[in-house]
Design an enzyme around this catalytic site. Structure first.
Site, PDB file in Angstrom:
ATOM      1  CG  ASP A  14      -1.892  -1.190   1.202  1.00  0.00           C
ATOM      2  OD1 ASP A  14      -2.207  -1.683   0.100  1.00  0.00           O
ATOM      3  OD2 ASP A  14      -2.283  -1.641   2.286  1.00  0.00           O
ATOM      4  CE  LYS A  17       2.467  -2.485  -4.288  1.00  0.00           C
ATOM      5  NZ  LYS A  17       2.126  -2.051  -2.917  1.00  0.00           N
ATOM      6  N   GLY A  41      -4.458  -4.342  -3.843  1.00  0.00           N
ATOM      7  CA  GLY A  41      -5.453  -3.332  -4.204  1.00  0.00           C
ATOM      8  C   GLY A  41      -4.677  -2.104  -4.613  1.00  0.00           C
ATOM      9  CG  HIS A  42      -1.879  -2.190  -7.065  1.00  0.00           C
ATOM     10  ND1 HIS A  42      -0.972  -2.787  -7.899  1.00  0.00           N
ATOM     11  CD2 HIS A  42      -1.609  -2.676  -5.825  1.00  0.00           C
ATOM     12  CE1 HIS A  42      -0.201  -3.603  -7.186  1.00  0.00           C
ATOM     13  NE2 HIS A  42      -0.576  -3.559  -5.931  1.00  0.00           N
ATOM     14  CD  GLN A 224       0.937  -8.805  -2.418  1.00  0.00           C
ATOM     15  OE1 GLN A 224       1.637  -9.454  -3.161  1.00  0.00           O
ATOM     16  NE2 GLN A 224      -0.321  -8.573  -2.674  1.00  0.00           N
TER      17      GLN A 224
END
Ligand code: GDP
Ligand code: IMO
Ligand code: MG
Length: 424
Positions: A14, A17, A41-42, A224
């Site tokens: 988080d 990225k 979750g990007h 990650q």
């Protein structure tokens, strides 16, 4: 900027990225995701819209870019269909430009079931996984019980592989009435989507080499962060894949010379979601302020993220194991109204001073952070688009980070939107 860049997270995920990949994608032709799954979750804010991508590379928002999902990813095929639908509804067409490795292992409903059961069994010692079936799917892969994308096109083999997997795990399946363990249903659901995925299936390794030889620029997207790497992170409080640069090679089938630069994404402070050691965690009002000001709630699970000061010891580790040469510092704006800012420059472990992480990273539970205090800059930064125009105290803060890590800064992010960025 170099041509072929790997983007990796340098903390516990988080870091931003998604935003960094979206920005760098503008100058790239091809974007390839190499590990993890829908635990990621990007987030991308572009054109007044917010997108959260879990499996599809963050370059997809740029309508002309070609995207690949590599064999190192564990792919939830039903989650992928949902993600494609959301993009389609937003007018983003992915036909002919999103391809998936035929060797990609699938996350099936029973992997999610096992993830939940394992977490329950661990009780108070749970890992706090995202419950997306990641651990069980990687376990099936290395145990050689996995189902791969290409298996959807040999249905007899597919059903047999799923049956054998279940028969060998009576502890999960013998009495299960959970719909997620219903092999016939899973099989039918898979057969229903198989035709839609067929045209996307490819040999990613061959395709990337072709692009490389044609002089195209390739961006490799990690998920990650280094501290969640299964080998190099805070094991067992980690994810199940190699989140560091080696994952890009094995997860896509490329050689090391295809990579010109590794960019590490570093949040200006630290967050972690899920269980595990976190030396600089703040459990007081400052921690709450970081969470509120930073909007630190999980993009995948919505869970509140744990927050704390920047940890240079952990970052030294992350930069070393990745060969990071440049960093993208994100969320600088979140520190805009902190009068004092601490940075962890060392650890103390039972009286001994450490400048590097201990041999066993699980000892991070026991270390005490040694802080250096900085004066905050107490003024907004989101509108600033030149490094020199940043407040002096912010430049001092960034300078210390870069000097300590022996890296350059290529980008500073001062807001979630594309335009809130300083390219250095
Ligand atoms: P990722 O998993 O590394 O892509 O990061 P996430 O998307 O899970 O979390 C980063 C969050 O911070 C998202 O909500 C982003 O929109 C947001 N974000 C990214 N960069 C910045 C920034 O510079 N400032 C602020 N305030 N928010 C940012
Ligand atoms: P992105 O790509 C933050 C964490 C989980 C848990 C541990 C293991 O958005 O940065 P898993 O479901 O992988 O078995 O969970 O890893 N985790 C993440 N934390 N960002 C992520 O991805 C994460 N993916 C997994 O919270 O602690
Ligand atoms: Mg995320």
């Amino acid at each position: 900027m170099e041509k072929n860049i790997v983007v990796v997270g340098c903390q516990w995920g988080d870091e931003g990225k998604g935003k960094v990949v979206d920005l760098l994608a503008e100058k790239a032709d091809v974007i390839a995701r190499f590990q993890g799954g829908a635990n990621a979750g990007h987030t991308i804010h572009a054109g007044g819209k917010k997108f959260i991508l879990h499996l599809i590379p963050s370059g997809i928002i740029h309508r002309e870019k070609i995207c690949y999902v590599g064999n190192g990813v564990v792919l939830d095929p039903f989650g992928l269909m949902d993600e494609l639908e959301v993009l389609h509804a937003e007018g983003i067409d992915t036909e002919g430009r999103l391809f998936i490795s035929s060797a990609t292992n699938l996350v099936l409903p029973y992997h999610k079931m096992i993830d939940s059961l394992d977490e329950k069994k661990r009780g108070g010692n749970g890992l706090g996984t995202t419950l997306r079936g990641i651990g069980p799917a990687y376990r099936a892969k290395v145990g050689r019980f996995g189902v791969r994308l290409c298996d959807l096109y040999t249905p007899e083999k597919l059903k047999e592989r799923m049956s054998v997997y279940m028969e060998m795990r009576p502890e999960y399946f013998s009495d299960s009435r959970d719909e997620r363990a219903d092999i016939d249903k899973i099989y039918d659901d898979l057969m229903a989507i198989a035709p839609k995925l067929k045209s996307r299936m490819t040999n990613v390794s061959i395709e990337l080499l072709k692009h490389y030889k044609n002089g195209k620029s390739i961006l490799f997207e990690g998920a990650q962060g280094a501290m969640l790497d299964v080998d190099l992170g805070t094991y067992p409080f980690s994810t199940s894949s190699n989140t560091t640069v080696g994952g890009a090679l094995t997860g896509l089938g490329i050689g090391p010379k295809m990579i010109d630069l590794v960019v590490g994404v570093v949040k200006a402070y630290t967050t972690r979601v899920g269980s595990g050691p976190f030396p600089t965690e703040l459990s007081d009002d400052l921690g709450l302020k970081l969470r509120e000001d930073g909007g630190e709630f999980g993009a995948t699970t919505g869970r509140p993220r744990r927050t704390g000061w920047l940890d240079l010891v952990a970052l030294r580790h992350a930069c070393r194991v990745n060969g990071v040469e440049k960093i993208a510092v994100t969320k600088l704006d979140v520190l805009d109204d902190f009068e004092k800012i601490n940075v962890c420059v060392g650890y103390k472990l039972r009286g001994e001073k450490l400048s590097e992480v201990p041999l066993d990273l699980s000892q991070l539970w026991d270390v005490e952070p040694v802080y250096r205090e900085f004066e905050g800059w107490m003024s907004p930064t989101s509108h600033i688009n030149k490094f020199d125009a940043l407040p002096e105290n912010a430049k001092t803060y960034l300078g210390l980070i870069a000097d300590d890590l022996g890296v350059g800064i290529c980008l500073v992010s001062t807001g979630a939107r594309r335009e809130e960025t300083i390219v250095v």
